[in-house]
Design a protein around this motif. Sequence first.
Motif, PDB file in Angstrom:
ATOM      1  N   ALA A 141      43.000  -1.050  34.324  1.00 55.86           N
ATOM      2  CA  ALA A 141      41.734  -0.480  34.779  1.00 55.86           C
ATOM      3  C   ALA A 141      41.145   0.440  33.722  1.00 55.86           C
ATOM      4  O   ALA A 141      39.932   0.439  33.470  1.00 55.86           O
ATOM      5  CB  ALA A 141      41.938   0.284  36.088  1.00 55.86           C
ATOM      6  N   CYS A 142      41.991   1.235  33.080  1.00 49.16           N
ATOM      7  CA  CYS A 142      41.534   2.143  32.029  1.00 49.16           C
ATOM      8  C   CYS A 142      40.957   1.354  30.858  1.00 49.16           C
ATOM      9  O   CYS A 142      39.866   1.655  30.362  1.00 49.16           O
ATOM     10  CB  CYS A 142      42.690   3.021  31.577  1.00 49.16           C
ATOM     11  SG  CYS A 142      42.292   4.139  30.214  1.00 49.16           S
ATOM     12  N   ARG A 143      41.678   0.335  30.439  1.00 48.38           N
ATOM     13  CA  ARG A 143      41.233  -0.464  29.293  1.00 48.38           C
ATOM     14  C   ARG A 143      39.896  -1.145  29.586  1.00 48.38           C
ATOM     15  O   ARG A 143      38.983  -1.161  28.741  1.00 48.38           O
ATOM     16  CB  ARG A 143      42.299  -1.516  28.986  1.00 48.38           C
ATOM     17  CG  ARG A 143      42.063  -2.286  27.709  1.00 48.38           C
ATOM     18  CD  ARG A 143      42.543  -1.509  26.523  1.00 48.38           C
ATOM     19  NE  ARG A 143      42.188  -2.151  25.263  1.00 48.38           N
ATOM     20  CZ  ARG A 143      42.730  -1.872  24.100  1.00 48.38           C
ATOM     21  NH1 ARG A 143      43.663  -0.944  24.030  1.00 48.38           N
ATOM     22  NH2 ARG A 143      42.350  -2.478  23.000  1.00 48.38           N
ATOM     23  N   LEU A 144      39.752  -1.703  30.776  1.00 48.53           N
ATOM     24  CA  LEU A 144      38.517  -2.401  31.132  1.00 48.53           C
ATOM     25  C   LEU A 144      37.350  -1.427  31.266  1.00 48.53           C
ATOM     26  O   LEU A 144      36.252  -1.672  30.752  1.00 48.53           O
ATOM     27  CB  LEU A 144      38.725  -3.170  32.436  1.00 48.53           C
ATOM     28  CG  LEU A 144      39.645  -4.402  32.340  1.00 48.53           C
ATOM     29  CD1 LEU A 144      40.144  -4.814  33.718  1.00 48.53           C
ATOM     30  CD2 LEU A 144      38.902  -5.555  31.672  1.00 48.53           C
ATOM     31  N   ALA A 145      37.581  -0.318  31.963  1.00 45.14           N
ATOM     32  CA  ALA A 145      36.501   0.642  32.183  1.00 45.14           C
ATOM     33  C   ALA A 145      36.025   1.240  30.862  1.00 45.14           C
ATOM     34  O   ALA A 145      34.818   1.418  30.645  1.00 45.14           O
ATOM     35  CB  ALA A 145      36.962   1.743  33.139  1.00 45.14           C
ATOM     36  N   GLU A 146      36.968   1.539  29.960  1.00 52.25           N
ATOM     37  CA  GLU A 146      36.574   2.109  28.680  1.00 52.25           C
ATOM     38  C   GLU A 146      35.823   1.100  27.817  1.00 52.25           C
ATOM     39  O   GLU A 146      35.123   1.495  26.880  1.00 52.25           O
ATOM     40  CB  GLU A 146      37.807   2.627  27.942  1.00 52.25           C
ATOM     41  CG  GLU A 146      38.401   3.885  28.578  1.00 52.25           C
ATOM     42  CD  GLU A 146      39.522   4.504  27.786  1.00 52.25           C
ATOM     43  OE1 GLU A 146      39.791   5.715  27.985  1.00 52.25           O
ATOM     44  OE2 GLU A 146      40.146   3.806  26.959  1.00 52.25           O
ATOM     45  N   ALA A 147      35.948  -0.193  28.152  1.00 57.74           N
ATOM     46  CA  ALA A 147      35.182  -1.222  27.442  1.00 57.74           C
ATOM     47  C   ALA A 147      33.828  -1.474  28.093  1.00 57.74           C
ATOM     48  O   ALA A 147      33.097  -2.374  27.660  1.00 57.74           O
ATOM     49  CB  ALA A 147      35.983  -2.526  27.408  1.00 57.74           C
ATOM     50  N   GLY A 148      33.491  -0.679  29.113  1.00 54.56           N
ATOM     51  CA  GLY A 148      32.194  -0.819  29.767  1.00 54.56           C
ATOM     52  C   GLY A 148      32.162  -1.849  30.871  1.00 54.56           C
ATOM     53  O   GLY A 148      31.067  -2.211  31.351  1.00 54.56           O
ATOM     54  N   VAL A 149      33.311  -2.323  31.310  1.00 49.51           N
ATOM     55  CA  VAL A 149      33.377  -3.310  32.387  1.00 49.51           C
ATOM     56  C   VAL A 149      33.410  -2.587  33.727  1.00 49.51           C
ATOM     57  O   VAL A 149      34.208  -1.656  33.916  1.00 49.51           O
ATOM     58  CB  VAL A 149      34.637  -4.194  32.233  1.00 49.51           C
ATOM     59  CG1 VAL A 149      34.727  -5.207  33.370  1.00 49.51           C
ATOM     60  CG2 VAL A 149      34.640  -4.893  30.879  1.00 49.51           C
ATOM     61  N   GLY A 150      32.552  -2.996  34.655  1.00 49.25           N
ATOM     62  CA  GLY A 150      32.578  -2.409  35.985  1.00 49.25           C
ATOM     63  C   GLY A 150      33.903  -2.698  36.657  1.00 49.25           C
ATOM     64  O   GLY A 150      34.273  -3.858  36.849  1.00 49.25           O
ATOM     65  N   THR A 151      34.649  -1.654  37.011  1.00 47.16           N
ATOM     66  CA  THR A 151      36.031  -1.814  37.469  1.00 47.16           C
ATOM     67  C   THR A 151      36.279  -1.034  38.753  1.00 47.16           C
ATOM     68  O   THR A 151      35.930   0.148  38.845  1.00 47.16           O
ATOM     69  CB  THR A 151      37.018  -1.325  36.390  1.00 47.16           C
ATOM     70  OG1 THR A 151      36.767  -2.025  35.157  1.00 47.16           O
ATOM     71  CG2 THR A 151      38.462  -1.565  36.811  1.00 47.16           C
ATOM     72  N   VAL A 152      36.891  -1.703  39.715  1.00 48.47           N
ATOM     73  CA  VAL A 152      37.382  -1.064  40.933  1.00 48.47           C
ATOM     74  C   VAL A 152      38.867  -1.368  41.040  1.00 48.47           C
ATOM     75  O   VAL A 152      39.304  -2.496  40.792  1.00 48.47           O
ATOM     76  CB  VAL A 152      36.647  -1.587  42.186  1.00 48.47           C
ATOM     77  CG1 VAL A 152      37.283  -1.023  43.458  1.00 48.47           C
ATOM     78  CG2 VAL A 152      35.167  -1.230  42.132  1.00 48.47           C
ATOM     79  N   LEU A 153      39.665  -0.353  41.378  1.00 51.50           N
ATOM     80  CA  LEU A 153      41.101  -0.530  41.576  1.00 51.50           C
ATOM     81  C   LEU A 153      41.447  -0.190  43.015  1.00 51.50           C
ATOM     82  O   LEU A 153      41.023   0.844  43.541  1.00 51.50           O
ATOM     83  CB  LEU A 153      41.895   0.350  40.615  1.00 51.50           C
ATOM     84  CG  LEU A 153      43.427   0.269  40.696  1.00 51.50           C
ATOM     85  CD1 LEU A 153      44.052   0.473  39.317  1.00 51.50           C
ATOM     86  CD2 LEU A 153      44.018   1.299  41.679  1.00 51.50           C
ATOM     87  N   LEU A 154      42.228  -1.046  43.650  1.00 48.64           N
ATOM     88  CA  LEU A 154      42.697  -0.822  45.011  1.00 48.64           C
ATOM     89  C   LEU A 154      44.216  -0.694  45.008  1.00 48.64           C
ATOM     90  O   LEU A 154      44.917  -1.518  44.412  1.00 48.64           O
ATOM     91  CB  LEU A 154      42.288  -1.983  45.925  1.00 48.64           C
ATOM     92  CG  LEU A 154      40.799  -2.293  46.033  1.00 48.64           C
ATOM     93  CD1 LEU A 154      40.579  -3.464  46.987  1.00 48.64           C
ATOM     94  CD2 LEU A 154      40.013  -1.069  46.501  1.00 48.64           C
ATOM     95  N   GLU A 155      44.724   0.320  45.678  1.00 52.46           N
ATOM     96  CA  GLU A 155      46.161   0.548  45.815  1.00 52.46           C
ATOM     97  C   GLU A 155      46.479   0.727  47.297  1.00 52.46           C
ATOM     98  O   GLU A 155      45.815   1.493  47.988  1.00 52.46           O
ATOM     99  CB  GLU A 155      46.573   1.777  45.020  1.00 52.46           C
ATOM    100  CG  GLU A 155      47.917   2.397  45.382  1.00 52.46           C
ATOM    101  CD  GLU A 155      49.085   1.429  45.249  1.00 52.46           C
ATOM    102  OE1 GLU A 155      49.955   1.440  46.150  1.00 52.46           O
ATOM    103  OE2 GLU A 155      49.129   0.655  44.270  1.00 52.46           O
ATOM    104  N   SER A 156      47.507   0.018  47.770  1.00 49.30           N
ATOM    105  CA  SER A 156      47.817   0.054  49.201  1.00 49.30           C
ATOM    106  C   SER A 156      48.418   1.374  49.637  1.00 49.30           C
ATOM    107  O   SER A 156      48.319   1.754  50.812  1.00 49.30           O
ATOM    108  CB  SER A 156      48.778  -1.085  49.555  1.00 49.30           C
ATOM    109  OG  SER A 156      50.005  -0.937  48.854  1.00 49.30           O
ATOM    110  N   GLY A 157      49.037   2.108  48.715  1.00 44.69           N
ATOM    111  CA  GLY A 157      49.611   3.411  49.045  1.00 44.69           C
ATOM    112  C   GLY A 157      49.028   4.482  48.143  1.00 44.69           C
ATOM    113  O   GLY A 157      47.818   4.573  47.963  1.00 44.69           O
ATOM    114  N   ALA A 158      49.915   5.296  47.567  1.00 47.57           N
ATOM    115  CA  ALA A 158      49.490   6.287  46.580  1.00 47.57           C
ATOM    116  C   ALA A 158      49.668   5.704  45.190  1.00 47.57           C
ATOM    117  O   ALA A 158      50.475   4.795  44.976  1.00 47.57           O
ATOM    118  CB  ALA A 158      50.315   7.565  46.726  1.00 47.57           C
ATOM    119  N   LEU A 159      48.921   6.200  44.236  1.00 51.12           N
ATOM    120  CA  LEU A 159      49.066   5.735  42.862  1.00 51.12           C
ATOM    121  C   LEU A 159      50.508   5.948  42.388  1.00 51.12           C
ATOM    122  O   LEU A 159      51.088   7.023  42.578  1.00 51.12           O
ATOM    123  CB  LEU A 159      48.105   6.468  41.935  1.00 51.12           C
ATOM    124  CG  LEU A 159      46.613   6.204  42.139  1.00 51.12           C
ATOM    125  CD1 LEU A 159      45.789   7.070  41.185  1.00 51.12           C
ATOM    126  CD2 LEU A 159      46.270   4.730  41.936  1.00 51.12           C
ATOM    127  N   GLY A 160      51.082   4.918  41.782  1.00 53.87           N
ATOM    128  CA  GLY A 160      52.435   5.028  41.247  1.00 53.87           C
ATOM    129  C   GLY A 160      53.535   5.046  42.284  1.00 53.87           C
ATOM    130  O   GLY A 160      54.679   5.381  41.956  1.00 53.87           O
TER     131      GLY A 160
END
Length: 370
Positions: free
Chosen positions: A23-42
């Motif tokens: 997600a970081c790599r895509l967003a920093e390249a200007g790509v519209g990015t949404v991330l979904l996590e079923s619980g807490a991050l990590g």
Amino acid sequence: MSGLPDRTDVLVIGGGVIGTSAACRLAEAGVGTVLLESGALGSGTSGTTAGVVRTYFPGNPLISSLAVRSLAAYQEFAERTGTDLGLERIGLLVLFTDEQQVQDFRDTRAAQQAAGVDVELVTAAEAARINPLVDERTVLAAAWAPEAYACDPPAIVRGYAAAARQAGAVLRTETPVTGIDPDGLVHTPAGSIRADTVVCAAGPWAGTVAAMAGVHLPVTTYPVEMLLADAAGSAPRDALPMTMHPSSLRIRSWGDRILVGMGRPGPDETRDAWLQRVSHHLGTTFPALAGQGLEHGWSGNLDVSPDGMAFIGRDPSRPFVYAAGFSGQGICQAPAAGEIVHDLVLGKESWIDTAGLSTARCPGVPAGTA
């Protein structure tokens, strides 16, 4: 929590180190990015490991090349963002107990070095000097790779998540995916979102998520338990290197204690019998730890591929990219995996030939479509 956007260029499913890196790599390249996590991050596999970033993977120079690139990326990321990833060099010691293991090392050393790995063969006496707990009488030789670092996996996930948000990505936790339509409409209890490309980085749940999209991803779940032992009175004060034995036993310093891992009980083995087996190997290879009680540290599930190497690829018939099956090695490969995902999403030629990373490498497994 506000509702989901109606659509996005890329939807990343999974908020562990692989998903947040992508997600970081895509967003920093200007790509519209949404991330979904079923619980807490990590909260999945990222919090299950021994917390070591290493570059040497015996017998697999391809994984080593991903790890070498990832270590450099971690160091660059920490310097660029000021994020403390907890990197502390401890080194990796791989013990050999028979001549075939030594010969295998010699046969693959050139390929490992070509992948950028700094590794050398050391004698049993040298192995005992590097890790004074090793009984040199129980080993023939060892591989010593100094480029291995203790790290803070939660800090890595937080760092990538923060950088992704800063670059414009939308991250939603406690938001499980419940369905994926053929047209890219992804359903969750919080609503639905249409994605031009779906990226599956869901760890142990990757196979289930992929199946929702009609993609076969041969990832299985492997439960593991990490144990803690008290350091013997004669144990050195300096941090011990990550030390791996052919039995799959591995140890390293964990504060003032010793972190111990050796998989899980076998199919017909009780936990008590497994603990006795761990204690036997521990006391044989590291006599100073003989008789030390083993306590539960933490446990969790790994996403495992049939050959122990990650699947990173793009389905040939739909806009679905996968990065899963890291088999407990994801923390060592996450930055490189995120870079490859970025290239697959954008249709760019990657720095590495990704053919060997796709599901097509497994005999009898379709290229992706179920």
